[in-house]
Design a protein around this motif. Structure first.
Motif, PDB file in Angstrom:
ATOM      1  N   ALA A 139       0.851  -1.186   0.000  1.00 43.70           N
ATOM      2  CA  ALA A 139       0.000   0.000   0.000  1.00 43.70           C
ATOM      3  C   ALA A 139       0.886   1.235   0.000  1.00 43.70           C
ATOM      4  CB  ALA A 139      -0.911   0.017   1.232  1.00 43.70           C
ATOM      5  N   VAL A 140       0.327   2.346  -0.440  1.00 37.07           N
ATOM      6  CA  VAL A 140       1.075   3.597  -0.436  1.00 37.07           C
ATOM      7  C   VAL A 140       0.436   4.532   0.585  1.00 37.07           C
ATOM      8  CG1 VAL A 140       1.802   5.579  -1.792  1.00 37.07           C
ATOM      9  CG2 VAL A 140       1.687   3.332  -2.860  1.00 37.07           C
ATOM     10  N   PHE A 141       1.205   4.895   1.611  1.00 37.71           N
ATOM     11  CA  PHE A 141       0.719   5.800   2.647  1.00 37.71           C
ATOM     12  C   PHE A 141       1.297   7.182   2.382  1.00 37.71           C
ATOM     13  CE2 PHE A 141       0.364   1.629   4.455  1.00 37.71           C
ATOM     14  CZ  PHE A 141      -0.788   1.679   5.228  1.00 37.71           C
ATOM     15  N   ASP A 142       0.455   8.125   2.003  1.00 40.51           N
ATOM     16  CA  ASP A 142       0.897   9.481   1.670  1.00 40.51           C
ATOM     17  C   ASP A 142       2.111   9.459   0.743  1.00 40.51           C
ATOM     18  OD1 ASP A 142      -1.088  10.833   2.915  1.00 40.51           O
ATOM     19  OD2 ASP A 142       0.056  11.371   4.699  1.00 40.51           O
ATOM     20  N   GLY A 143       2.015   8.688  -0.310  1.00 42.69           N
ATOM     21  CA  GLY A 143       3.079   8.659  -1.313  1.00 42.69           C
ATOM     22  C   GLY A 143       4.235   7.745  -0.990  1.00 42.69           C
ATOM     23  N   LYS A 144       4.214   7.116   0.183  1.00 45.07           N
ATOM     24  CA  LYS A 144       5.321   6.257   0.569  1.00 45.07           C
ATOM     25  C   LYS A 144       4.878   4.789   0.527  1.00 45.07           C
ATOM     26  CE  LYS A 144       8.995   6.418   3.981  1.00 45.07           C
ATOM     27  NZ  LYS A 144       9.381   6.836   5.312  1.00 45.07           N
ATOM     28  N   MET A 145       5.606   4.003  -0.237  1.00 43.87           N
ATOM     29  CA  MET A 145       5.223   2.600  -0.402  1.00 43.87           C
ATOM     30  C   MET A 145       5.599   1.766   0.813  1.00 43.87           C
ATOM     31  SD  MET A 145       4.360   0.057  -2.592  1.00 43.87           S
ATOM     32  CE  MET A 145       4.764   0.354  -4.290  1.00 43.87           C
ATOM     33  N   VAL A 146       4.666   0.942   1.252  1.00 37.36           N
ATOM     34  CA  VAL A 146       4.930   0.029   2.358  1.00 37.36           C
ATOM     35  C   VAL A 146       4.563  -1.379   1.898  1.00 37.36           C
ATOM     36  CG1 VAL A 146       4.332  -0.600   4.712  1.00 37.36           C
ATOM     37  CG2 VAL A 146       4.454   1.796   4.081  1.00 37.36           C
ATOM     38  N   GLY A 147       5.518  -2.291   2.021  1.00 32.41           N
ATOM     39  CA  GLY A 147       5.275  -3.660   1.598  1.00 32.41           C
ATOM     40  C   GLY A 147       5.035  -4.580   2.780  1.00 32.41           C
ATOM     41  N   ASN A 148       4.718  -5.845   2.474  1.00 29.00           N
ATOM     42  CA  ASN A 148       4.448  -6.859   3.495  1.00 29.00           C
ATOM     43  C   ASN A 148       3.519  -6.341   4.585  1.00 29.00           C
ATOM     44  OD1 ASN A 148       6.153  -8.801   2.262  1.00 29.00           O
ATOM     45  ND2 ASN A 148       7.907  -7.673   3.076  1.00 29.00           N
ATOM     46  N   LEU A 149       2.467  -5.692   4.143  1.00 29.34           N
ATOM     47  CA  LEU A 149       1.523  -5.047   5.048  1.00 29.34           C
ATOM     48  C   LEU A 149       0.733  -6.089   5.848  1.00 29.34           C
ATOM     49  CD1 LEU A 149       0.758  -2.030   5.348  1.00 29.34           C
ATOM     50  CD2 LEU A 149      -1.205  -2.512   3.902  1.00 29.34           C
ATOM     51  N   THR A 150       0.456  -5.756   7.101  1.00 31.03           N
ATOM     52  CA  THR A 150      -0.442  -6.589   7.908  1.00 31.03           C
ATOM     53  C   THR A 150      -1.556  -5.679   8.414  1.00 31.03           C
ATOM     54  OG1 THR A 150       0.739  -6.099   9.943  1.00 31.03           O
ATOM     55  CG2 THR A 150       1.464  -8.049   8.710  1.00 31.03           C
ATOM     56  N   SER A 151      -2.606  -6.275   8.958  1.00 30.97           N
ATOM     57  CA  SER A 151      -3.691  -5.470   9.518  1.00 30.97           C
ATOM     58  C   SER A 151      -3.139  -4.540  10.595  1.00 30.97           C
ATOM     59  CB  SER A 151      -4.758  -6.372  10.137  1.00 30.97           C
ATOM     60  OG  SER A 151      -5.297  -7.202   9.150  1.00 30.97           O
ATOM     61  N   ALA A 152      -2.233  -5.087  11.415  1.00 25.52           N
ATOM     62  CA  ALA A 152      -1.700  -4.309  12.539  1.00 25.52           C
ATOM     63  C   ALA A 152      -0.925  -3.091  12.042  1.00 25.52           C
ATOM     64  CB  ALA A 152      -0.795  -5.193  13.403  1.00 25.52           C
ATOM     65  N   THR A 153      -0.037  -3.286  11.047  1.00 21.94           N
ATOM     66  CA  THR A 153       0.764  -2.149  10.581  1.00 21.94           C
ATOM     67  C   THR A 153      -0.110  -1.121   9.873  1.00 21.94           C
ATOM     68  OG1 THR A 153       1.370  -3.442   8.645  1.00 21.94           O
ATOM     69  CG2 THR A 153       2.991  -3.322  10.405  1.00 21.94           C
ATOM     70  N   ALA A 154      -1.098  -1.591   9.127  1.00 17.63           N
ATOM     71  CA  ALA A 154      -1.975  -0.651   8.428  1.00 17.63           C
ATOM     72  C   ALA A 154      -2.761   0.185   9.440  1.00 17.63           C
ATOM     73  CB  ALA A 154      -2.930  -1.404   7.511  1.00 17.63           C
ATOM     74  N   LEU A 155      -3.307  -0.475  10.436  1.00 15.52           N
ATOM     75  CA  LEU A 155      -4.076   0.229  11.464  1.00 15.52           C
ATOM     76  C   LEU A 155      -3.205   1.235  12.191  1.00 15.52           C
ATOM     77  CD1 LEU A 155      -6.188  -2.694  12.936  1.00 15.52           C
ATOM     78  CD2 LEU A 155      -7.096  -0.602  11.920  1.00 15.52           C
ATOM     79  N   LYS A 156      -1.984   0.810  12.507  1.00 18.64           N
ATOM     80  CA  LYS A 156      -1.072   1.669  13.262  1.00 18.64           C
ATOM     81  C   LYS A 156      -0.798   2.959  12.485  1.00 18.64           C
ATOM     82  CE  LYS A 156       3.509   1.596  15.188  1.00 18.64           C
ATOM     83  NZ  LYS A 156       4.781   0.958  14.917  1.00 18.64           N
ATOM     84  N   ARG A 157      -0.499   2.801  11.186  1.00 16.45           N
ATOM     85  CA  ARG A 157      -0.160   3.976  10.384  1.00 16.45           C
ATOM     86  C   ARG A 157      -1.331   4.950  10.282  1.00 16.45           C
ATOM     87  NH1 ARG A 157       4.342   4.246   7.128  1.00 16.45           N
ATOM     88  NH2 ARG A 157       5.776   2.546   7.541  1.00 16.45           N
ATOM     89  N   ILE A 158      -2.512   4.413  10.067  1.00 18.13           N
ATOM     90  CA  ILE A 158      -3.654   5.305   9.896  1.00 18.13           C
ATOM     91  C   ILE A 158      -4.045   5.931  11.232  1.00 18.13           C
ATOM     92  CG2 ILE A 158      -6.086   5.402   9.214  1.00 18.13           C
ATOM     93  CD1 ILE A 158      -5.354   3.310   7.074  1.00 18.13           C
ATOM     94  N   ARG A 159      -3.923   5.155  12.304  1.00 16.60           N
ATOM     95  CA  ARG A 159      -4.217   5.718  13.637  1.00 16.60           C
ATOM     96  C   ARG A 159      -3.275   6.864  13.958  1.00 16.60           C
ATOM     97  NH1 ARG A 159      -5.621   0.354  16.201  1.00 16.60           N
ATOM     98  NH2 ARG A 159      -7.895   0.431  16.257  1.00 16.60           N
ATOM     99  N   GLN A 160      -2.009   6.711  13.546  1.00 16.48           N
ATOM    100  CA  GLN A 160      -1.039   7.782  13.785  1.00 16.48           C
ATOM    101  C   GLN A 160      -1.502   9.076  13.141  1.00 16.48           C
ATOM    102  OE1 GLN A 160       2.654   6.311  12.307  1.00 16.48           O
ATOM    103  NE2 GLN A 160       3.379   5.666  14.324  1.00 16.48           N
TER     104      GLN A 160
END
Lengths: 547, 167
Positions: B140-161
């Motif tokens: 997934a790309v978070f604000d233009g930055k690509m993140v690989g090997n995403l998990t539910s936990a990491t995705a939630l963490k980033r958006i919560r931040q």
């Protein structure tokens, strides 16, 4: 610039390369870039300065090295060491070790089948040269094929070579490339065009991206050769909108080639002139279809038109147009340089050369690979790919994305080529290869691809527009376990109808994932049928008793 | 070569960028998609003024400009509201490697579904067909930055931040 001068430039660059001593190559492919390999490159460059080795060591970004699973990758030449999973913190240690033993904990062994069993033609420069420097491409024998074609061959000679090489289109259909070139060359008209199709839309495919980002000059050279052969003076590279890096590198490469008089008016002081423009797609899968792609370049909605007339006769702005896919064109410089016989000795009787796969899914070594045609799938998946990780069991491999089909275990020893795959209900497609293990449901995979086709259907013809919606609805019932036996009959009827009556390849091939999963994994569909809802009240007590 | 026929919708200097793009392709009708790309890059979206101006300048019927602008997924006629965007890859490899679970988690935990945004409007979730980073699936790309090997936990963490940081 004459050929001799170019060669001279080639040599002088070779000398500077030797003077460098060490070449540190950082993979800037999509996979490694997303792990921030650009920052690793900066860190390595800073370390080189800090160690005072500016003169004897050159850090450069290169295209995809292939083994995306182990990224970010860094290689050091001439030692031939490959480092995996490199971080910024490792930069100092790597530069420090240049004249000593390599950093053991980061070494990625290259004596494995992944590296040894591949054969690279299309990707020969990917991961080796800096795609943003024309000198590096020239140094790797680049543009020699173009010089040879322009100064030693007639357009007809070029076409004969391509014809004799046995090269077939890598975009999916496998149409003989030489034949296509002949048709365009013979078509009436003074204005002709060459189009490179870089609208790689299959989800899970990134072969063309690898070439466009890792070796853009190769495409430019190939397009100029194609232009010379068919009598075109203008070429368009149509790139998928999502590939901003490809667009940037191609534009830079075109500028460099123009500056070196390898593009433009009177290339190599011959009467031949050729210019190339990059056109960017805007996010529509169907625009990869050749008539839709032409509409796109013309600034219209990217919907397909009935063929004939084929673009080879009436294409861009009504002129004869040669459309080849990125991977197809990427073979051309090697064929002209090494001769048709060299190429036709590689592969099988009906499939010559190599094929590039984007291997993804439940497989150890995900990444970009290239193997000779005729390599058995088992070797590709289990030797090169390293098999299914985490103790999973192989179930099937899906080839050709939403237009393709799945291949179960029993066909893994079959050599891959266009015809063998077609026989078992799959297609070579554009080269996406998705490994599926026993944790995945085939009904769910079919539903996934059908949803894709439903959304991507342009809506021009009814069978595709309505059929994909209905098939997707039916597949939802199967995946939810609420389907009836009648739904299965309906699904098969619809598959047949949409396949035979749709206007373009999108609709015609949309049923493929369903048909092939029905062919090999019918039991998974049957297991999702509600036993108490038999077709037309037919007694289904047998299935009821087992549920 | 034609010159700019109609006046720009406003005195905003950014229209010069759009004009330059049209001029580069000789104000030909086939410059339409290129022009729409540039306009959207410049303004973030395509509003009615922009569509009318481009139609008049390139000599393309407004209906065709509207047709093209709505046909392709890359173009949007509405401004982006959210401060942060997460673009998840819905490609085959990502699907196979757990994207459905991640989407379910975002929906359940944050009320965030594809095409929508968090209730406070701070983070938007979008989808891409395939980011061609299948080796790192799910990606997934978070604000233009690509993140690989995403998990539910990491995705939630980033958006919560994002959501918490802003409040």
């Amino acid at each position: 610039m004459n050929p001799e001068e170019l060669l001279q430039k080639n040599v002088s660059h070779q000398l500077t390369a030797e003077a460098h001593g060490h070449d540190v190559r950082v993979c800037m492919g999509a996979g490694c870039m997303s792990l921030h390999s650009d920052q690793i490159k900066s860190a390595l460059t800073a370390q080189v300065k800090q160690h005072g080795r500016d003169k004897s060591c050159h850090v450069k970004g290169v295209g995809c090295m292939g083994l995306c699973a182990a990224g970010p990758l860094v290689s050091v030449e001439p030692q031939g060491v490959l480092y995996k999973e490199v971080t910024e913190e490792d930069a100092g240690e790597i530069i420090d070790s240049l004249n000593k033993a390599p950093v053991a904990r980061l070494i990625c062994p290259t004596d494995t089948p992944f590296f040894q069993n591949q054969m690279k033609i299309v990707l020969e420069n990917c991961g080796k040269i800096d795609p943003e420097r024309i000198e590096e491409y020239v140094n790797a024998d680049g543009y020699i094929a173009l010089i040879k074609a322009l100064t030693e061959m007639t357009p007809n000679d070029v076409i004969t070579q391509v014809m004799r090489s046995g090269l077939r289109g890598r975009g999916g259909g496998g149409y003989p490339t030489g034949l296509k070139w002949t048709t365009v060359a013979k078509a009436d008209g003074t204005q002709k065009y060459v189009i490179c199709n870089g609208d790689e839309g299959d989800p899970g495919a990134f072969m063309d991206r690898g070439v466009m980002e890792g070796d853009p000059h190769r495409l430019i050279e190939a397009m100029a050769i194609a232009g010379y052969a068919v009598g075109a003076d203008t070429g368009y590279i149509f790139v998928r909108g999502e590939y901003s890096m490809s667009v940037k590198r191609l534009r830079k490469a075109i500028m460099q080639a123009e500056r070196q008089a390898l593009l433009g008016k009177n290339i190599f002081n011959t009467p031949f002139s050729f210019q190339i423009e990059v056109r960017i797609g805007a996010g529509a899968f169907v625009s990869g279809e050749e008539t839709a792609l032409i509409a796109c370049i013309e600034g219209r909605r990217g919907v397909p038109s009935p063929r004939p007339p084929y673009p080879a006769e009436r294409g861009l702005w009504g002129c004869p147009t040669l459309i080849n896919n990125v991977e197809t064109l990427a073979n051309i410089p090697s064929i002209i340089r090494n001769g048709a016989d060299w190429f036709s000795n590689i592969g099988t009787r009906t499939g010559k050369g190599t094929v590039v796969f984007a291997m993804t899914g439940r497989v150890q070594n995900t990444g970009l690979i290239e193997v000779p045609m005729g390599t058995p799938l088992r070797e590709v998946i289990f030797d090169i790919g390293g098999g299914v990780p985490d103790g999973g069991t192989f179930k099937a491999v899906q080839m050709g994305g939403p237009s393709g089909g799945c291949i179960p275990e029993q066909y893994l020893d079959m050599p891959i080529d266009f015809d063998s795959l077609l026989e078992i209900g799959a297609i070579m497609g554009s080269g996406g290869m998705l490994v599926i293990d026993d944790s995945a449901s085939m009904v769910d995979m079919a539903k996934f691809f059908m949803e894709f086709c439903r959304i991507e259907s342009c809506g021009k013809c009814v069978p595709c527009r309505v059929g994909t919606v209905q098939m997707h609805e039916l597949l939802i019932r199967f995946s939810e376990g609420t389907a009836t036996e009648r739904d299965l009959v309906l699904l098969e009827e619809l598959c047949d109808l949409v396949r035979h009556t749709s206007l373009c390849g999108l609709g015609q091939s949309a049923p493929n994932p369903v048909l092939s999963t029905l062919r090999y994994f019918r039991h998974e569909y049957m297991a999702q049928i509600r036993p108490d809802f038999g077709a037309n009240g037919v007694d289904t007590h047998e299935s009821r008793s087992t549920s | 070569m034609k010159t700019v026929k109609s006046a720009a919708p406003s005195t905003d200097n950014r229209w010069r960028i759009v004009d330059a793009a049209m001029r580069r392709l000789g104000f030909q009708p086939h410059a339409l998609i290129e022009t729409l790309h540039v306009t959207q890059e410049t303004f973030g979206f395509l509003d009615e003024d922009a569509l009318r101006y481009i139609a008049a300048t390139l000599g393309v019927p407004l209906s065709q400009v509207y047709g093209v602008a709505t046909f392709y997924r890359a173009f949007t006629l509405k401004p982006k509201g959210a401060h942060h965007t997460c673009v998840v890859c819905t490609g085959t490899a990502c699907h196979l490697k757990g994207l459905p679970e991640i989407l379910a988690a975002l929906e359940a935990e944050l009320g965030l579904s594809p095409g929508g945004s968090t209730p406070d409007g701070k983070a938007a979730l979008m989808t891409a067909r395939c980011l061609a980073s299948c080796g790192l699936a799910p990606a997934a790309v978070f604000d233009g930055k690509m993140v690989g090997n995403l998990t539910s936990a990491t995705a939630l963490k980033r958006i919560r931040q994002w959501v918490e940081h802003e409040s």
